[in-house]
Design a protein around this motif. Structure first.
Motif, PDB file in Angstrom:
ATOM      1  N   VAL A 213       0.847  -1.187   0.000  1.00  0.00           N
ATOM      2  CA  VAL A 213       0.000   0.000   0.000  1.00  0.00           C
ATOM      3  C   VAL A 213       0.891   1.249   0.000  1.00  0.00           C
ATOM      4  O   VAL A 213       1.771   1.384   0.857  1.00  0.00           O
TER       5      VAL A 213
ATOM      6  N   ASP B 281      -0.708  -2.332  -4.675  1.00  0.00           N
ATOM      7  CA  ASP B 281      -2.080  -2.836  -4.664  1.00  0.00           C
ATOM      8  C   ASP B 281      -3.108  -1.754  -4.357  1.00  0.00           C
ATOM      9  O   ASP B 281      -4.205  -1.767  -4.898  1.00  0.00           O
ATOM     10  N   HIS B 282      -2.747  -0.823  -3.507  1.00  0.00           N
ATOM     11  CA  HIS B 282      -3.712   0.146  -2.992  1.00  0.00           C
ATOM     12  C   HIS B 282      -2.974   1.442  -2.705  1.00  0.00           C
ATOM     13  O   HIS B 282      -1.776   1.437  -2.395  1.00  0.00           O
TER      14      HIS B 282
ATOM     15  N   THR C  31     -12.028   3.877  -3.974  1.00  0.00           N
ATOM     16  CA  THR C  31     -12.729   2.945  -3.095  1.00  0.00           C
ATOM     17  C   THR C  31     -13.272   3.599  -1.835  1.00  0.00           C
ATOM     18  O   THR C  31     -14.164   3.068  -1.185  1.00  0.00           O
TER      19      THR C  31
ATOM     20  N   GLU D  74      -8.795   6.911  -1.211  1.00  0.00           N
ATOM     21  CA  GLU D  74      -8.212   5.579  -1.330  1.00  0.00           C
ATOM     22  C   GLU D  74      -8.575   4.980  -2.688  1.00  0.00           C
ATOM     23  O   GLU D  74      -9.687   5.181  -3.198  1.00  0.00           O
ATOM     24  N   TYR D  75      -7.627   4.236  -3.259  1.00  0.00           N
ATOM     25  CA  TYR D  75      -7.787   3.695  -4.607  1.00  0.00           C
ATOM     26  C   TYR D  75      -7.226   2.276  -4.682  1.00  0.00           C
ATOM     27  O   TYR D  75      -6.202   1.960  -4.069  1.00  0.00           O
ATOM     28  N   ASP D  76      -7.907   1.421  -5.461  1.00  0.00           N
ATOM     29  CA  ASP D  76      -7.326   0.163  -5.927  1.00  0.00           C
ATOM     30  C   ASP D  76      -6.698   0.407  -7.296  1.00  0.00           C
ATOM     31  O   ASP D  76      -7.194   1.241  -8.069  1.00  0.00           O
TER      32      ASP D  76
ATOM     33  N   ASN E 142      -6.954  -6.240 -11.652  1.00  0.00           N
ATOM     34  CA  ASN E 142      -6.689  -5.734 -10.324  1.00  0.00           C
ATOM     35  C   ASN E 142      -5.387  -6.307  -9.802  1.00  0.00           C
ATOM     36  O   ASN E 142      -5.100  -7.496  -9.974  1.00  0.00           O
TER      37      ASN E 142
END
Length: 227
Positions: A7, A166-167, A203, A215-217, A224
């Motif tokens: 992250v 990932d995030h 997200t 926040e984002y994926d 993904n």
């Protein structure tokens, strides 16, 4: 390839800047964050097994990278530094938290030994440059399953270019700095084609103090990163 769930958590201005000018510390704009957002960042640190920043960030900011504001542990500090050139007096080499320095096989042995003498764990990975894939696998082998990345722009690009973020959690500082050469969140050469852009999906969003948190994926070639 095995790697930690990764992250990116970073503060940046409304126009995406990390500091005032190239070569200046990001701590300058971090001073614009309110107490609640600082506690938010330190709380996030407690939720990860390790925290990673690039060696240039260490040289400029002399970061500590520990949790000092809320209850909870400090993560293991991981610094990729292929030539072992971080100063032996760097704050990340103090005893406040465990530290891993990742170097290449060709790193100067005296510099490696100077870092090791400060109590840091050394991982040798890659001949001239750090093998990012191998580094991530070695971190998993050492029990690191959740990795937080705080910067800098070059390291972030290297990880994104390998589909390893990932995030993303962004702490927006409500100021505008501008500047053609002022560092922004992601550096590196960038993509050459619109087909190569990395897409993100929002997200969550919320306020902490006076700061907007988003926040984002991430999606790489439509897939993904977590899949």
């Amino acid at each position: 390839m095995k790697r930690p769930y990764t992250v990116l958590i970073s503060e940046m201005t409304v126009d995406g800047k990390l500091t005032l000018k190239r070569g200046l510390s990001s701590k300058i704009i971090m001073g614009l964050m309110d107490d609640e957002s600082h506690r938010f960042l330190h709380q996030k640190r407690t939720e990860f097994d390790a925290i990673m920043v690039g060696s240039n960030t260490i040289k400029i900011d002399n970061s500590i990278l520990t949790n000092r504001l809320v209850e909870g542990k400090s993560p293991v500090r991981v610094i990729p530094n292929s030539d072992a050139s971080i100063p032996p007096g760097s704050n990340v080499l103090n005893s406040d938290a465990p530290t891993i320095i990742v170097v290449s096989e060709n790193a100067d042995k005296e510099k490696v030994n100077a870092i090791r003498s400060r109590g840091a764990d050394i991982i040798v990975c890659g001949k001239d440059r750090i093998d990012i894939d191998g580094m991530m696998e070695r971190l998993v082998d050492r029990g690191i399953s959740k990795l937080m990345v705080e910067g800098g722009p070059t390291l972030i690009w290297q990880l994104i270019s390998k589909a390893m973020i990932d995030h993303i959690i962004l702490i927006q500082i409500p100021y505008i700095i501008g500047g053609d050469s002022t560092p922004s969140l992601v550096g590196g050469p960038g993509v050459d084609s619109i087909e190569d852009v990395v897409s993100v999906e929002l997200t969550d969003f919320y306020k902490v103090g006076k700061h907007l948190i988003t926040e984002y994926d991430l999606y790489y070639n439509g897939k993904n990163a977590k899949d």
